[in-house]
Structures are given as C-alpha cells and as structure tokens.
Design a protein around this motif. Sequence first.
Motif, PDB file in Angstrom:
ATOM      1  N   GLU A   1       0.833  -1.208   0.000  1.00  0.00           N
ATOM      2  CA  GLU A   1       0.000   0.000   0.000  1.00  0.00           C
ATOM      3  C   GLU A   1       0.862   1.249   0.000  1.00  0.00           C
ATOM      4  OE1 GLU A   1      -3.224   1.928   2.955  1.00  0.00           O
ATOM      5  OE2 GLU A   1      -3.141  -0.264   2.904  1.00  0.00           O
ATOM      6  N   LYS A   2       1.876   1.247   0.858  1.00  0.00           N
ATOM      7  CA  LYS A   2       2.818   2.372   0.938  1.00  0.00           C
ATOM      8  C   LYS A   2       3.368   2.697  -0.444  1.00  0.00           C
ATOM      9  CE  LYS A   2       3.714   4.284   4.870  1.00  0.00           C
ATOM     10  NZ  LYS A   2       3.666   5.750   4.962  1.00  0.00           N
ATOM     11  N   LYS A   3       3.600   1.655  -1.195  1.00  0.00           N
ATOM     12  CA  LYS A   3       4.214   1.844  -2.502  1.00  0.00           C
ATOM     13  C   LYS A   3       3.160   1.975  -3.583  1.00  0.00           C
ATOM     14  CE  LYS A   3       8.211   0.121  -3.060  1.00  0.00           C
ATOM     15  NZ  LYS A   3       8.943   1.249  -2.466  1.00  0.00           N
ATOM     16  N   ASN A   4       1.897   1.980  -3.139  1.00  0.00           N
ATOM     17  CA  ASN A   4       0.809   2.220  -4.079  1.00  0.00           C
ATOM     18  C   ASN A   4       0.829   1.216  -5.233  1.00  0.00           C
ATOM     19  OD1 ASN A   4      -1.407   3.539  -4.948  1.00  0.00           O
ATOM     20  ND2 ASN A   4      -0.305   5.244  -5.910  1.00  0.00           N
ATOM     21  N   GLU A   5       0.975  -0.048  -4.876  1.00  0.00           N
ATOM     22  CA  GLU A   5       1.181  -1.063  -5.910  1.00  0.00           C
ATOM     23  C   GLU A   5      -0.135  -1.580  -6.480  1.00  0.00           C
ATOM     24  OE1 GLU A   5       5.424  -2.920  -4.395  1.00  0.00           O
ATOM     25  OE2 GLU A   5       3.587  -4.035  -4.071  1.00  0.00           O
TER      26      GLU A   5
ATOM     27  N   ALA B   1       9.054   1.417 -11.987  1.00  0.00           N
ATOM     28  CA  ALA B   1       8.854   0.518 -13.130  1.00  0.00           C
ATOM     29  C   ALA B   1       7.527  -0.219 -13.023  1.00  0.00           C
ATOM     30  CB  ALA B   1      10.010  -0.480 -13.200  1.00  0.00           C
ATOM     31  N   VAL B   2       7.131  -0.536 -11.801  1.00  0.00           N
ATOM     32  CA  VAL B   2       5.868  -1.241 -11.607  1.00  0.00           C
ATOM     33  C   VAL B   2       4.716  -0.414 -12.183  1.00  0.00           C
ATOM     34  CG1 VAL B   2       4.206  -1.992  -9.852  1.00  0.00           C
ATOM     35  CG2 VAL B   2       6.629  -2.570  -9.616  1.00  0.00           C
ATOM     36  N   HIS B   3       4.810   0.910 -12.027  1.00  0.00           N
ATOM     37  CA  HIS B   3       3.747   1.770 -12.537  1.00  0.00           C
ATOM     38  C   HIS B   3       3.927   2.101 -14.014  1.00  0.00           C
ATOM     39  CE1 HIS B   3       1.937   2.210  -8.648  1.00  0.00           C
ATOM     40  NE2 HIS B   3       3.138   2.447  -8.140  1.00  0.00           N
ATOM     41  N   ALA B   4       5.154   2.385 -14.409  1.00  0.00           N
ATOM     42  CA  ALA B   4       5.400   2.838 -15.779  1.00  0.00           C
ATOM     43  C   ALA B   4       5.457   1.687 -16.789  1.00  0.00           C
ATOM     44  CB  ALA B   4       6.690   3.653 -15.824  1.00  0.00           C
TER      45      ALA B   4
ATOM     46  N   PHE C   1      15.906   2.776 -17.039  1.00  0.00           N
ATOM     47  CA  PHE C   1      16.726   2.535 -15.856  1.00  0.00           C
ATOM     48  C   PHE C   1      16.088   3.334 -14.725  1.00  0.00           C
ATOM     49  CE2 PHE C   1      20.841   3.537 -13.457  1.00  0.00           C
ATOM     50  CZ  PHE C   1      20.753   2.366 -12.729  1.00  0.00           C
ATOM     51  N   CYS C   2      15.360   2.675 -13.881  1.00  0.00           N
ATOM     52  CA  CYS C   2      14.647   3.402 -12.835  1.00  0.00           C
ATOM     53  C   CYS C   2      14.487   2.511 -11.612  1.00  0.00           C
ATOM     54  CB  CYS C   2      13.281   3.843 -13.338  1.00  0.00           C
ATOM     55  SG  CYS C   2      12.234   2.457 -13.813  1.00  0.00           S
ATOM     56  N   SER C   3      13.901   3.078 -10.574  1.00  0.00           N
ATOM     57  CA  SER C   3      13.676   2.272  -9.381  1.00  0.00           C
ATOM     58  C   SER C   3      12.579   1.267  -9.683  1.00  0.00           C
ATOM     59  CB  SER C   3      13.285   3.155  -8.209  1.00  0.00           C
ATOM     60  OG  SER C   3      11.964   3.592  -8.373  1.00  0.00           O
TER      61      SER C   3
ATOM     62  N   LEU D   1       6.322  -5.273 -18.560  1.00  0.00           N
ATOM     63  CA  LEU D   1       7.674  -5.854 -18.470  1.00  0.00           C
ATOM     64  C   LEU D   1       7.887  -6.520 -17.109  1.00  0.00           C
ATOM     65  CD1 LEU D   1       9.833  -3.065 -20.158  1.00  0.00           C
ATOM     66  CD2 LEU D   1       9.392  -5.361 -21.025  1.00  0.00           C
ATOM     67  N   ILE D   2       7.448  -5.844 -16.079  1.00  0.00           N
ATOM     68  CA  ILE D   2       7.637  -6.400 -14.735  1.00  0.00           C
ATOM     69  C   ILE D   2       6.856  -7.708 -14.611  1.00  0.00           C
ATOM     70  CG2 ILE D   2       7.284  -6.008 -12.267  1.00  0.00           C
ATOM     71  CD1 ILE D   2       9.354  -4.163 -13.302  1.00  0.00           C
ATOM     72  N   LYS D   3       5.624  -7.675 -15.100  1.00  0.00           N
ATOM     73  CA  LYS D   3       4.793  -8.877 -15.029  1.00  0.00           C
ATOM     74  C   LYS D   3       5.467 -10.044 -15.737  1.00  0.00           C
ATOM     75  CE  LYS D   3      -0.133  -7.929 -14.638  1.00  0.00           C
ATOM     76  NZ  LYS D   3      -1.317  -7.545 -15.409  1.00  0.00           N
ATOM     77  N   LYS D   4       6.075  -9.724 -16.886  1.00  0.00           N
ATOM     78  CA  LYS D   4       6.670 -10.780 -17.701  1.00  0.00           C
ATOM     79  C   LYS D   4       7.914 -11.378 -17.038  1.00  0.00           C
ATOM     80  CE  LYS D   4       8.424 -11.662 -22.343  1.00  0.00           C
ATOM     81  NZ  LYS D   4       8.823 -11.055 -23.619  1.00  0.00           N
ATOM     82  N   TYR D   5       8.730 -10.517 -16.440  1.00  0.00           N
ATOM     83  CA  TYR D   5      10.047 -10.995 -16.010  1.00  0.00           C
ATOM     84  C   TYR D   5      10.201 -11.201 -14.509  1.00  0.00           C
ATOM     85  CZ  TYR D   5      11.672 -10.185 -20.753  1.00  0.00           C
ATOM     86  OH  TYR D   5      11.847 -10.256 -22.108  1.00  0.00           O
ATOM     87  N   LEU D   6       9.358 -10.566 -13.698  1.00  0.00           N
ATOM     88  CA  LEU D   6       9.516 -10.697 -12.256  1.00  0.00           C
ATOM     89  C   LEU D   6       9.367 -12.170 -11.846  1.00  0.00           C
ATOM     90  CD1 LEU D   6       9.761  -9.266  -9.455  1.00  0.00           C
ATOM     91  CD2 LEU D   6       7.267  -9.228  -9.400  1.00  0.00           C
ATOM     92  N   GLY D   7      10.373 -12.687 -11.186  1.00  0.00           N
ATOM     93  CA  GLY D   7      10.320 -14.080 -10.727  1.00  0.00           C
ATOM     94  C   GLY D   7      10.545 -15.102 -11.822  1.00  0.00           C
TER      95      GLY D   7
END
Lengths: 481, 445
Positions: free
Chosen positions: A43-47, A157-160, A151-153, A164-170
Amino acid sequence: MSEDLKILDEVTQSEYKWGFVSNIESDNAPKGLSEDIVRFISEKKNEPSWLLEWRLKAFRYWLTMEEPVWANVHYPKIDFQDIIYYSAPKAKPVLNSLDELDPEIKATFDKLGISLQEQKRLSGVAMDAVIDSVSVKTTFREALGELGIIFCSFSEAVHAHPELIKKYLGSVVPYTDNYYSALNSAVFSDGSFCYIPKGVRCPMELSTYFRINSAGTGQFERTLIVAEDGAYVSYLEGCTAPMRDENQLHAAVVEIVSHTDATVKYSTVQNWYPGNKEGIGGIYNFVTKRGICAGDRAKISWTQVETGSAITWKYPSVILKGDFSIGEFYSVAVTNNMQQADTGTKMIHLGKNTKSTIISKGISGGKSQNSYRGLVKINKNADNARNFSQCDSLLLGDKCGAHTFPYLEVNNKSAKVEHEATTSKVGEDQIFYCNQRGISTEDAVNLIVNGYCKEVFNQLPMEFAVEAQKLLAISLEGSVG
Amino acid sequence: MNSTTINTINANSLLQDFDLFTDLYGKQTNYFQEIRKFSADKFNVLGIPTQKNEEWKYLNLSPLFKNDFRSVSHTQAFEIDAASAKQFHLCGENAIVFVIENGRLNRAASNVKTLPKGLSIGTLAELADDARVQKHFAQHADAITEPFVALNTAMSFDAMIVLLDEKIKINETIQFAFVTNTNQENISVPIRVLVIAEKHSECTVVESYHTLNEQHKVFVNAVSEVVVGEEARVHYAKIQIESENTFHINYHQVNQAKNSYQHITSLSLGASLLRNNLHIQLDGENCTTYLNGLYVLSGTQVMDNHTLVDHAMPNCYSNELYKGMIDDKSQGIFNGKIFVRKDAQKTNAYQSNKNILLSNDASINTKPQLEIFADDVKCSHGATTGQIDEEALFYLRSRGIAEPEARALLNHAFAAAVINQVESELLKESLLLLLSRKLRVMEEV
C-alpha cells in the motif's frame, strides 16, 4: 614477532572505516512480519493488486519453508519478527539537479568518497542512489531514455512498465526458489529495474549505490535486468553501511535475463559493516543472484569484490540455456576478524557449445572462515560444453580457515570440465625477494595481494577497479595502500 | 524416524544373526563381545543413510536395501581348494596368499608356507590374546558415525590380522583373496582386516575381491584398519573384480605415526554398486602418503570413491591421483577431501581427479574439497572431465594406426598411469592384465 608477521597482524586487525550514521528521518513500518505488513508495504508503494497478490503468494509459501542450515557459516538464529521490513526517507524530494539533494545525504556520499557531482561530471556514470529502500536520485535518465533504455527504481517501473515487470519478475528466481528469495518476494521494498531494447548498446555504465541506514532495518532489494536481442549493458552495484551493534539482515534478489546475442555484465563491490573484531554486529548478506542466457550466443558475466558483511552467503549463477551462450564469474572475497563467507557460483549448462569460466580468489585473515562453494552442471544435451574453474585461497594468519567445495556434475561425454584450486600463504620467499629489491614488507604484501586479485580486478569497469583496490587496501589496512 | 536414514526395519534385518556367533574369541570373548554390542547399538541408531546425507548425496542405496540381506552362514563347508584357488593369485609364486571364502579363512585353499620371523597372520580368534590386537582392533575405523563400519564391527566373525614386529621387512607380498561363493540369494558377507606394522617395518599387502558363483545378489561390507608405526613403510593395494550382482561397501582406514610412509592403490573394476571410503589419518610429523585410484565402469555400474586425508600434524606430504573411465549407462562419483588442521603447518597436499566419459548416458559427479585451517601450507586440487584428446588421436592415425586401436591405446594409457605407480612389478603386471581384460570387454560390446 618478525616484521612481516607484525604487518600481517595489523592488516588482519584493522577496523571498519566507513562506520557512521546519517540522520535522516525514516518512515518505518512496525517491527515484525505478517500478511498485514506485506499489505502495508504494498500500500505504501501504491502497488497494483497483481503485485500484492504475488507478494502474498510468496509470503504464504515462505511460511511453509524451513530456514536452510547447510552453509559453512554459523550465526545466532534470526528472529524474523524483530525486523522492520519497510523504512523510507520521509518526503521523497523531487529533484531537477543535484544541488537540491538533501545536504545530509550528500554528505553521506561525500564521506564515502563518492560525490554524485564528481561522478556525474567526471566519469559519466549514471547513478541510481538508494538510501535505505527508496530511490532518492536518478541521473542521466533523459540521455538513456532517448535510446529507449529504461533505468529506474523498481517501484517506478511497476507503474510505468507493468507489462515488463509482469513478464520478467520471478522468471529467473521464482519465489519458490529458496527461503530468502521467498522472503524477499514477499517484502521487497525497492530496487532497480533496467531494460535495454533490441540492438542497443548502453553508452554508459549503469550504477546503483546501496546503503543500509536505519537501525534494525532489513533491506530487501530487488534488481531486474533485461537485455533484449543484441543489447549490451554493464551494470554496477556497490554498497557501504554504517557501524551498528545489531545484526542486520540483507536478503536481496537479482535477476538477469539476457536474450539472443545480448551481453550483461554485472559488477558489484560489497563493503557492508562486518561487525567489530569480536564479531559483534555486522550485516548478514544472504542474496540470491541468478541470470539466464535465454537466447543463443547470450552472455552474462558476474564480477564481485566482497570485503564486508559479517556473513556473506551467495552464489551468483548463470543458466546457460541458449546454444553458444557464455557464463562468467570473477570473484574476490576478503574475510577478516570474525567474518564468514560461503560464496561461489553455479553454472548450469543446458544448451550446446556453452562455455563457462569461474575465477574465484579468497583471502582470509584474523579468525575468519572463507569458503568457495560452486556447482558446474553439464546436462545430457549440452554437447561440447566447456568449463574452466580456478579457485585460489590465500591465508593471512593461522587462526583463519579456507575451504573449497566444488560440485562437478557431468552428464555428457563431449563436455570438458576443469577445476583447479590452490591454498597457500604469502610466501616468505616472495616477500624476501621484494625486500631485496628495496620494497618494504608493507608494499610487498600489497603488491602480492593485488597481483593475486588482478585477474578479477581486470574485469571491473575502470571507476570500480580503483574503488575495489581502495577497499582491498583498507580491508588489509596497516600495510597496504 | 530421522529423515536422513532409510526405514530401520530393513536395517534390523542386517543384524538378525547377531547372536549366532558369541563364543569365537576364547578368553577374550567378553572384550570383543562388548565392542560388537556397542557397534550393533550404534548401527541401530544410525540406520542406512539416504541421499539427504551430504556424504551419500549422489549414491542411492534404497534399491539395494529393498532386499532383506541375511548374514552368510559361518558353518558352511568350503568349496575352494588349493588348485582352484590359483586363479586368485595376483602377486607371483612367492606371495603369501590367504583365501577367505564367504568371510571365513579357508586354510586348505591358502598358499602359506612358514611365515617369516616377526610376522604373524591369522584370524582374530587366533590372535585375540595379543595386546596389540586389543589396542587397535576396531579403534580406528569410525563406528560411531559411519553406519557400515558399525554394522561390520557388529557382524564380522573372522577378521584377518597381520602383525609385523619392529624392524622386520617382508619381501613377499601378503595377499588376502576375499571370495564370495554362495548359492543363496541376498547374502551379506562381512570382511574385516587389521594390519599393524610396527616401528621400522615394511610390508606389501594386497586385498582382492572376487566372486565365484555369479548369479546371486551379495552384499559385501568390508572394513580394513591399517596402523603404520614410526618410520614404517606399508604398500597396499585393493583390487575389486567382483560380479555384477555384488554390492560392495568398503572402508579403509590408515593411521600413520611420524616419519612413516604409506602407498595405496585401489583398482575398481567389478560390482554393480561399489562404495569405497578411504580415510588416511596423519597422526605424526613428516609422514608421506600416496593414494591412487582407478575406476573403470561399464553397463549400469555405480562406483563412489570417497577419500579423506586428514593432516593433523605438521610437515606431512600427501599426494592423491584418482582416475575414472565411465562408459555405457554407468555412473561415477568421486569425493575427495583434504583436511588440514590448525597445527598442521608446512603441509603439502595434492589431489587430482581425472575422468573420461565414453558414452552419452554415462555421468560423473565429482567433488574435490579442501578444508584448511593452517596458513603455512601448500595445497591444491584439480578435477577434469573430458574425452580422449582428439589431437593425440589424430597423431596416432596419421601414423597408420586405425581409429579403434588408437582409441584403445589412448584409453589404456590414460588408465595405466595410475597402475604404473605401483612399486611391485609382479603386482603391476597383474593389474595391467586385469585392466586390459576389462577394457577389451568394453570395446567389444
């Protein structure tokens, strides 16, 4: 006590130089770990909800796991309920130039000898400076953006770039991989994301500076690097931490995906607080790092210089899936006083004509224990796979230990696997030879140790190589540097 | 139940004949009975290790212990006579050969003239009164943590003892031919050896393992203890050429006193599953020790060689060379450890493990380890896995040697490098002969 013995003694007793605490207000989560904390972080990170779901899955899986105990390291049992899982500097400043940076933070970097301005102006290194868990400053973003490089935090990246994150995370280190990767997946606070599009050669070294700052904060970073077909990137990561009396847990996860013809070079210098001479305090560094050469002719190269942490426990690995892919591992691990290190690599050969190189140099002094543990696995279908490993250990005292545990598993007859290891001390005859030519014993030890590590330092980017040598010199203070 | 051990019900069956031989050792019976009881209890606690145990990581014993092994009868009549025992002689005419059939000494088949002065060889029952035997028997091999040593100590009944007095040098080779010859299924055969070489003595001992009746499943569990006194020199060889129905677990423990010399060669060709544990303990200064091994696997053989050289004292030298050739669907395992303790300064320790894979279904898992706690040492290890050098092959072919012959030549040369280090010429010849026989069979298939 003879002269060189005295010097070795001084060397192996030197204390941590970078111990100081910055006064930045933190926005801390309460201590302890529960689903609520995972939700709090998210929540803090508004994910978005899919990420929260993923975190919760990881957390529930973690609850079913047992803490691993097989490594050659000893430490009191970690109380996972006594750790603050989230802490961020309050009021994240939006900066247009470095001048707007919090003077406290700037001073921190200055003390470390890494002034951002200096870095920016002289070396052209883009810095993603991370203090505790939230990115404070990202430079050179625009220049990189023009090339399509992201190249970002991690939270940005989760928001922008959620696709990509969905595809590669884990995808390289699933949360089910091990105890600490599951923990990290549940509570990771931030980290870096790097994406190099097809055919782009990243024009500068990308660099992140990690620091652990608030007392009692475990830092759970997550780094994800993706290089598309034919891309190239050299990525640097380094860290120093302030002096603390409380053990701090650091369980990061680094994932690298290298597609067809792409090259990722990952370099790290790690100098976290190792605890005092009696072994009180210090960071526990339990990290999962893994890369996959997903396409043909892909390449991943790990270079690490480890001088800090009370306990280092990590094995940067490469899965060589594509044909003709290449994995490399270059490492210098220095342990001193009561430090313990169990580190090495895994090279998993799946594709044909794959090649891996392992160069590991361990230096142990004081009462430290330094272990190399590595796996080279050649799968049945990995025709013509090739591996060369060399693991050398240097002992600087009679109370320390050096250990080598290589595992070589070969299931293909055309494979060629070579492993070589040696253990020795700085030779009296070598020092004598230097003395004879007018080089003081102090300089001689410096010379010999640096020469010993040269193969690894040569792999580091220029800016880092200088720093690594400085770190080595400080770790071996008294005689060297 | 401990997760690192297999269900203890099968383990218990290995001890079921424990009470059958309780009166073998004359007036020392009580003493040895205590040792047996202690070990039986230990084995019950330890059980049979699973692959979760790091030392047994690559070796799966569970299919083996699906069988209920029963201890071999110790009253069965001998079948081997002096003439048929000739086939087991490996060390020439003059060798002192003892034939041990199904774990018991078969005197009629043995080739023993009067023993030289200062040398006594016999079974534990015969030599139980000797103080040296009581001092060393079951005192070195680790029955506390090694389940199969505990099992062996509990169940072995005819241990072979060699006592060599001070300053005695024996020129003749002492050979123990261990032959399993049973017409029953699932028999376990315990084998035990104790060699004590006192100060300044010298001898050569060969252990060879054979099978006569090849169709039956046999589990051979052997433990040897070798005590090398000050300045003594012991040459040793272990030859395993058993049938494809044999499971063999072997422990070999060497303890060296100061200034002593030890040289051991292990040649592993037979058995379907073979585990060799070689533990060399350097308890005195200035010891020299050589350990060489060759394992050649074909079919579905599994061989696991574990070695440990424990440098407990300063100024010692150890040199290890293990080579393997792995063909068909066989699986080779090597695990070598050099341990240098804190006080063992000026240690020189070398270890090398080289493997050739001859088939794509073959595999090798090798784990050479160094654990070092002293700083003034020179230690190294190397491990390689590969194929016959294509350039060497080309060289031979360019000189008119056909490819199959050239390959055979190079394979033979690779393997012979280990055997060539054996000092006794007669033994070396026998070993080379055994090797070529096995290589020839492998080429034909």
